[in-house]
Design an enzyme around this catalytic site. Structure first.
Site, PDB file in Angstrom:
ATOM      1  N   GLY A  96      -7.871 -16.368  27.473  1.00  0.00           N
ATOM      2  CA  GLY A  96      -7.367 -17.449  28.337  1.00  0.00           C
ATOM      3  C   GLY A  96      -7.327 -16.915  29.754  1.00  0.00           C
ATOM      4  O   GLY A  96      -6.541 -16.021  30.051  1.00  0.00           O
ATOM      5  N   HIS A  97      -8.215 -17.409  30.598  1.00  0.00           N
ATOM      6  CA  HIS A  97      -8.340 -16.892  31.964  1.00  0.00           C
ATOM      7  C   HIS A  97      -7.877 -17.970  32.943  1.00  0.00           C
ATOM      8  O   HIS A  97      -8.477 -19.034  33.042  1.00  0.00           O
ATOM      9  CB  HIS A  97      -9.797 -16.495  32.250  1.00  0.00           C
ATOM     10  CG  HIS A  97     -10.258 -15.355  31.390  1.00  0.00           C
ATOM     11  ND1 HIS A  97     -11.530 -14.846  31.417  1.00  0.00           N
ATOM     12  CD2 HIS A  97      -9.596 -14.611  30.470  1.00  0.00           C
ATOM     13  CE1 HIS A  97     -11.631 -13.847  30.555  1.00  0.00           C
ATOM     14  NE2 HIS A  97     -10.467 -13.685  29.963  1.00  0.00           N
ATOM     15  N   THR A 134      -3.390 -18.730  26.156  1.00  0.00           N
ATOM     16  CA  THR A 134      -4.014 -19.395  25.013  1.00  0.00           C
ATOM     17  C   THR A 134      -2.962 -19.922  24.042  1.00  0.00           C
ATOM     18  O   THR A 134      -3.059 -21.037  23.556  1.00  0.00           O
ATOM     19  CB  THR A 134      -4.967 -18.407  24.296  1.00  0.00           C
ATOM     20  OG1 THR A 134      -5.988 -18.052  25.224  1.00  0.00           O
ATOM     21  CG2 THR A 134      -5.608 -19.012  23.061  1.00  0.00           C
ATOM     22  N   GLN A 143     -10.232 -10.072  27.208  1.00  0.00           N
ATOM     23  CA  GLN A 143      -9.256  -9.143  26.660  1.00  0.00           C
ATOM     24  C   GLN A 143      -9.103  -7.910  27.558  1.00  0.00           C
ATOM     25  O   GLN A 143      -9.439  -7.971  28.730  1.00  0.00           O
ATOM     26  CB  GLN A 143      -9.623  -8.723  25.232  1.00  0.00           C
ATOM     27  CG  GLN A 143      -9.266  -9.754  24.190  1.00  0.00           C
ATOM     28  CD  GLN A 143     -10.444 -10.587  23.730  1.00  0.00           C
ATOM     29  OE1 GLN A 143     -11.506 -10.056  23.448  1.00  0.00           O
ATOM     30  NE2 GLN A 143     -10.245 -11.870  23.635  1.00  0.00           N
ATOM     31  N   LYS A 174      -8.046 -11.238  35.180  1.00  0.00           N
ATOM     32  CA  LYS A 174      -9.514 -11.189  35.310  1.00  0.00           C
ATOM     33  C   LYS A 174     -10.058 -12.506  35.860  1.00  0.00           C
ATOM     34  O   LYS A 174     -10.928 -12.509  36.736  1.00  0.00           O
ATOM     35  CB  LYS A 174     -10.159 -10.900  33.935  1.00  0.00           C
ATOM     36  CG  LYS A 174      -9.761  -9.551  33.345  1.00  0.00           C
ATOM     37  CD  LYS A 174     -10.289  -9.379  31.940  1.00  0.00           C
ATOM     38  CE  LYS A 174      -9.659 -10.288  30.922  1.00  0.00           C
ATOM     39  NZ  LYS A 174      -8.219 -10.023  30.649  1.00  0.00           N
ATOM     40  N   THR A 178      -8.460  -6.492  19.056  1.00  0.00           N
ATOM     41  CA  THR A 178      -9.248  -7.697  18.813  1.00  0.00           C
ATOM     42  C   THR A 178     -10.559  -7.270  18.144  1.00  0.00           C
ATOM     43  O   THR A 178     -10.884  -6.089  18.107  1.00  0.00           O
ATOM     44  CB  THR A 178      -9.464  -8.465  20.137  1.00  0.00           C
ATOM     45  OG1 THR A 178      -9.989  -9.752  19.844  1.00  0.00           O
ATOM     46  CG2 THR A 178     -10.381  -7.727  21.087  1.00  0.00           C
ATOM     47  N   ARG A 226       2.666 -17.813  23.893  1.00  0.00           N
ATOM     48  CA  ARG A 226       3.686 -16.851  23.420  1.00  0.00           C
ATOM     49  C   ARG A 226       4.205 -16.023  24.597  1.00  0.00           C
ATOM     50  O   ARG A 226       3.440 -15.676  25.500  1.00  0.00           O
ATOM     51  CB  ARG A 226       3.074 -15.902  22.384  1.00  0.00           C
ATOM     52  CG  ARG A 226       2.665 -16.588  21.100  1.00  0.00           C
ATOM     53  CD  ARG A 226       2.031 -15.600  20.126  1.00  0.00           C
ATOM     54  NE  ARG A 226       0.719 -15.142  20.591  1.00  0.00           N
ATOM     55  CZ  ARG A 226      -0.021 -14.240  19.954  1.00  0.00           C
ATOM     56  NH1 ARG A 226       0.421 -13.681  18.844  1.00  0.00           N
ATOM     57  NH2 ARG A 226      -1.201 -13.891  20.424  1.00  0.00           N
ATOM     58  N   VAL A 274      -1.373 -10.573  45.359  1.00  0.00           N
ATOM     59  CA  VAL A 274       0.071 -10.769  45.565  1.00  0.00           C
ATOM     60  C   VAL A 274       0.501 -12.195  45.228  1.00  0.00           C
ATOM     61  O   VAL A 274       1.531 -12.680  45.697  1.00  0.00           O
ATOM     62  CB  VAL A 274       0.487 -10.388  47.007  1.00  0.00           C
ATOM     63  CG1 VAL A 274       0.401  -8.883  47.220  1.00  0.00           C
ATOM     64  CG2 VAL A 274      -0.365 -11.131  48.045  1.00  0.00           C
ATOM     65  N   ASP A 278      -4.972 -10.149  29.965  1.00  0.00           N
ATOM     66  CA  ASP A 278      -4.170 -10.946  30.899  1.00  0.00           C
ATOM     67  C   ASP A 278      -3.848 -10.205  32.195  1.00  0.00           C
ATOM     68  O   ASP A 278      -2.803 -10.416  32.809  1.00  0.00           O
ATOM     69  CB  ASP A 278      -2.851 -11.406  30.230  1.00  0.00           C
ATOM     70  CG  ASP A 278      -3.117 -12.126  28.917  1.00  0.00           C
ATOM     71  OD1 ASP A 278      -4.159 -12.798  28.822  1.00  0.00           O
ATOM     72  OD2 ASP A 278      -2.288 -12.010  27.996  1.00  0.00           O
TER      73      ASP A 278
HETATM   74  P1  GDP Z   1      -6.718 -12.978  32.414  1.00  0.00           P
HETATM   75  O1  GDP Z   1      -6.727 -13.318  30.966  1.00  0.00           O
HETATM   76  O2  GDP Z   1      -6.951 -11.533  32.672  1.00  0.00           O
HETATM   77  O3  GDP Z   1      -7.633 -13.849  33.229  1.00  0.00           O
HETATM   78  O4  GDP Z   1      -5.237 -13.278  32.935  1.00  0.00           O
HETATM   79  P2  GDP Z   1      -4.313 -14.566  32.562  1.00  0.00           P
HETATM   80  O5  GDP Z   1      -4.822 -15.738  33.297  1.00  0.00           O
HETATM   81  O6  GDP Z   1      -4.156 -14.689  31.091  1.00  0.00           O
HETATM   82  O7  GDP Z   1      -2.920 -14.075  33.102  1.00  0.00           O
HETATM   83  C1  GDP Z   1      -2.740 -13.738  34.436  1.00  0.00           C
HETATM   84  C2  GDP Z   1      -1.620 -14.635  35.009  1.00  0.00           C
HETATM   85  O8  GDP Z   1      -1.182 -14.114  36.239  1.00  0.00           O
HETATM   86  C3  GDP Z   1      -2.071 -16.054  35.313  1.00  0.00           C
HETATM   87  O9  GDP Z   1      -0.989 -16.930  35.104  1.00  0.00           O
HETATM   88  C4  GDP Z   1      -2.433 -15.996  36.802  1.00  0.00           C
HETATM   89  O10 GDP Z   1      -2.323 -17.262  37.435  1.00  0.00           O
HETATM   90  C5  GDP Z   1      -1.388 -15.057  37.284  1.00  0.00           C
HETATM   91  N1  GDP Z   1      -1.739 -14.222  38.442  1.00  0.00           N
HETATM   92  C6  GDP Z   1      -2.917 -13.608  38.745  1.00  0.00           C
HETATM   93  N2  GDP Z   1      -2.779 -12.800  39.813  1.00  0.00           N
HETATM   94  C7  GDP Z   1      -1.488 -12.910  40.204  1.00  0.00           C
HETATM   95  C8  GDP Z   1      -0.702 -12.285  41.205  1.00  0.00           C
HETATM   96  O11 GDP Z   1      -1.169 -11.449  41.976  1.00  0.00           O
HETATM   97  N3  GDP Z   1       0.631 -12.622  41.265  1.00  0.00           N
HETATM   98  C9  GDP Z   1       1.204 -13.527  40.412  1.00  0.00           C
HETATM   99  N4  GDP Z   1       2.483 -13.795  40.530  1.00  0.00           N
HETATM  100  N5  GDP Z   1       0.485 -14.132  39.455  1.00  0.00           N
HETATM  101  C10 GDP Z   1      -0.827 -13.810  39.342  1.00  0.00           C
HETATM  102  P1  IMO Z   2      -7.625 -12.437  27.823  1.00  0.00           P
HETATM  103  O1  IMO Z   2      -9.136 -12.483  27.955  1.00  0.00           O
HETATM  104  C1  IMO Z   2      -4.141 -10.943  25.688  1.00  0.00           C
HETATM  105  C2  IMO Z   2      -4.596 -10.165  21.411  1.00  0.00           C
HETATM  106  C3  IMO Z   2      -3.790 -11.023  20.454  1.00  0.00           C
HETATM  107  C4  IMO Z   2      -3.570 -10.044  19.315  1.00  0.00           C
HETATM  108  C5  IMO Z   2      -4.901  -9.290  19.281  1.00  0.00           C
HETATM  109  C6  IMO Z   2      -5.887  -9.809  18.255  1.00  0.00           C
HETATM  110  O2  IMO Z   2      -6.955 -13.688  28.226  1.00  0.00           O
HETATM  111  O3  IMO Z   2      -7.091 -11.219  28.469  1.00  0.00           O
HETATM  112  P2  IMO Z   2      -7.405 -11.976  18.191  1.00  0.00           P
HETATM  113  O4  IMO Z   2      -7.041 -13.429  18.215  1.00  0.00           O
HETATM  114  O5  IMO Z   2      -8.303 -11.568  19.306  1.00  0.00           O
HETATM  115  O6  IMO Z   2      -7.941 -11.536  16.855  1.00  0.00           O
HETATM  116  O7  IMO Z   2      -6.001 -11.213  18.367  1.00  0.00           O
HETATM  117  O8  IMO Z   2      -5.455  -9.400  20.574  1.00  0.00           O
HETATM  118  N1  IMO Z   2      -5.465 -10.888  22.375  1.00  0.00           N
HETATM  119  C7  IMO Z   2      -5.191 -11.030  23.671  1.00  0.00           C
HETATM  120  N2  IMO Z   2      -4.105 -10.659  24.371  1.00  0.00           N
HETATM  121  N3  IMO Z   2      -5.181 -11.529  26.319  1.00  0.00           N
HETATM  122  C8  IMO Z   2      -6.291 -11.871  25.632  1.00  0.00           C
HETATM  123  O9  IMO Z   2      -7.406 -12.335  26.229  1.00  0.00           O
HETATM  124  C9  IMO Z   2      -6.310 -11.657  24.232  1.00  0.00           C
HETATM  125  N4  IMO Z   2      -7.219 -11.907  23.260  1.00  0.00           N
HETATM  126  C10 IMO Z   2      -6.694 -11.415  22.136  1.00  0.00           C
HETATM  127  O10 IMO Z   2      -2.584 -11.441  21.036  1.00  0.00           O
HETATM  128  O11 IMO Z   2      -2.574  -9.129  19.658  1.00  0.00           O
HETATM  129 MG    MG Z   3      -5.495 -14.199  29.531  1.00  0.00          MG
END
Ligand code: GDP
Ligand code: IMO
Ligand code: MG
Length: 432
Positions: free
Chosen positions: A40-41, A304, A224, A16, A239, A307, A418, A13
């Protein structure tokens, strides 16, 4: 021309999806190389907010080719629903989204096994995303998996399932006391998924290799984060993706050799977050932790599972460790804006461990749980950075924070984010 891996440097998270969406403007191919719909991206653009679980984050540009590589586990109904949602919101996928015939298929027993395993673990539960992805990778390694190519051939699928379903039923019934599944029903359902996915299925390794031959720019999108990787991460709270969530897994998960990869962009959040159980030395359970979770746009809740994410200061010991393991050549630093209101900001530069100071991440789970962070305190900037677009326009203390992270990770920050919107970014040096 280049082939660039985009990898998460922390516990996932990091942003990416947001970074890939931005960079994809200048690429021709975007290819996901690992994991499944545990990822979850999030991408925010003119069409709204999207949470992608399997489709690469390049999909929003109508001229980009997007690839779901052989390194993934795909859950067919989830992928079909994701495709449908994208189409219903105006995003085209036909003729430019491709699924590897060698990708693994998540089967109905995988989420059941995962749920039961988590229950059996009790207090030692991993707190997984519950999608069945871990058991699907276990079956891949255990040579009891179904691959996308198998869904394309109804007869051979029936032959495979005639062995697999009773084999899995034995585990479900004898070990977990669960209801058995019917071979015929599983066959009918998955053969149907096969027909619906057929237009997307191809030898994606050959497709990416051909694109590289034409001189296309290729982004390899990780899932991840490195601290969730099976080898490098905080085992067993990791994971199950094989071969690896690290940049080193990208070539294998797509089907290109290591000599073809030009650079590795490490995506790091300006502080730390983690979802699920496991050690996190810099976690804050006080009001600063709450501020990091709730502050700024897009609060820290799992894309995803929804939580709440555990939040804490930037852990430079862990981050330097992952920068090295990934061979990071450039950094994208995200969510800097979330730190805007803080009067002071801490960065963990070493751990105190059994009376000694160390700057390396211990392998032992017990030692990591006992490690206490040693912090360096930096002055905050207490100004809104979300509208800043040039590095020199950032407050001086924000620039100092970015420069300190570069020093600690021994890699240059090329991009600072930002805000979640596509244009809320500061390019320091070009990545592409
Ligand atoms: P990923 O799994 O690495 O793609 O990241 P996620 O999408 O799960 O979580 C990143 C969260 O941060 C998302 O809600 C994005 O919309 C948000 N986000 C990304 N870059 C920025 C930023 O620079 N500032 C803020 N406030 N939110 C951001
Ligand atoms: P993205 O790509 C954050 C975490 C789960 C748990 C552990 C194992 O969005 O960054 P799993 O279901 O993979 O067997 O769970 O890994 N986890 C993540 N945490 N971002 C993710 O993906 C994750 N994918 C798995 O919360 O701790
Ligand atoms: Mg994510």
């Amino acid at each position: 021309m280049p082939v660039i891996v985009v990898v998460g440097g922390q516990w996932g998270d990091e942003g990416k999806g947001r970074v890939v969406d931005l960079l994809a403007q200048k690429a021709q191919v975007v290819a996901r190389y690992s994991a499944g719909n545990n990822a979850g991206h999030t991408v925010v653009n003119e069409l709204g907010e999207f949470k992608l679980h399997l489709v690469p984050a390049g999909i929003f540009y109508p001229d980009k080719v997007c690839v779901i590589g052989n390194g993934l586990v795909i859950d067919p109904p989830v992928l079909l629903a994701e495709i449908e949602e994208l189409q219903s919101r105006g995003v085209s996928v036909q003729g430019r989204l491709f699924l590897s015939d060698r990708a693994q298929v998540l089967m109905p027993w995988h989420p059941i096994i995962e749920r039961m395993d988590e229950e059996l673990r009790g207090k030692a539960a991993i707190e997984t995303t519950g999608r069945g992805v871990g058991p699907a990778f276990v079956d891949k390694v255990g040579r009891a998996g179904v691959r996308v190519a198998d869904l394309m051939d109804k007869e051979s699928l029936l032959e495979l399932l005639s062995f697999l379903v009773p084999y899995k039923n034995a585990t479900l019934e004898k070990l977990y006391g669960a209801e058995p599944l019917s071979t015929e029903r599983v066959h009918a359902e998955y053969a149907d998924y096969g027909s619906r996915l057929a237009p997307f299925v191809t030898d994606t390794a050959a497709l990416v290799q051909e694109a590289m031959g034409r001189g296309d720019t290729v982004l390899l999108e990780g899932a991840q984060g490195s601290l969730l990787d099976l080898d490098a991460g905080t085992y067993e709270y990791v994971t199950s993706s094989v071969p690896s969530s690290l940049a080193g897994g990208a070539g294998i998960g797509i089907g290109i050799g290591p000599t073809k990869i030009d650079s590795v962009l490490g995506v790091y959040k300006a502080y730390s977050t983690r979802v699920g159980a496991g050690p996190m030395p810099t976690e804050l359970t006080d009001e600063t932790g709450t501020l990091l979770r709730e502050g700024g746009p897009r609060p820290e809740y799992g894309a995803t599972t929804g939580r709440p994410r555990r939040c804490g200061w930037f852990d430079a010991v862990a981050a330097r460790y992952t920068a090295r393991l990934n061979g990071v050549t450039a950094i994208a630093l995200t969510r800097l804006d979330v730190l805007d209101p803080l009067p002071t900001i801490k960065v963990c530069t070493e751990y105190q461990l059994e009376g000694e100071r160390t700057d390396s991440l211990p392998a032992s789970r017990g030692m990591l749980a006992r490690a206490t962070p040693i912090y360096e305190e930096l002055a905050g900037w207490q100004q809104d950075t979300s509208a800043t677009r040039r590095f020199k326009d950032l407050p001086e203390n924000a620039r100092a924070y970015v420069r300190r992270i570069e020093e600690l990770l021994d890699a240059p920050v090329h991009l600072v984010s930002v805000g979640p919107e596509r244009d809320q970014a500061i390019s320091i040096k070009p990545i592409l």
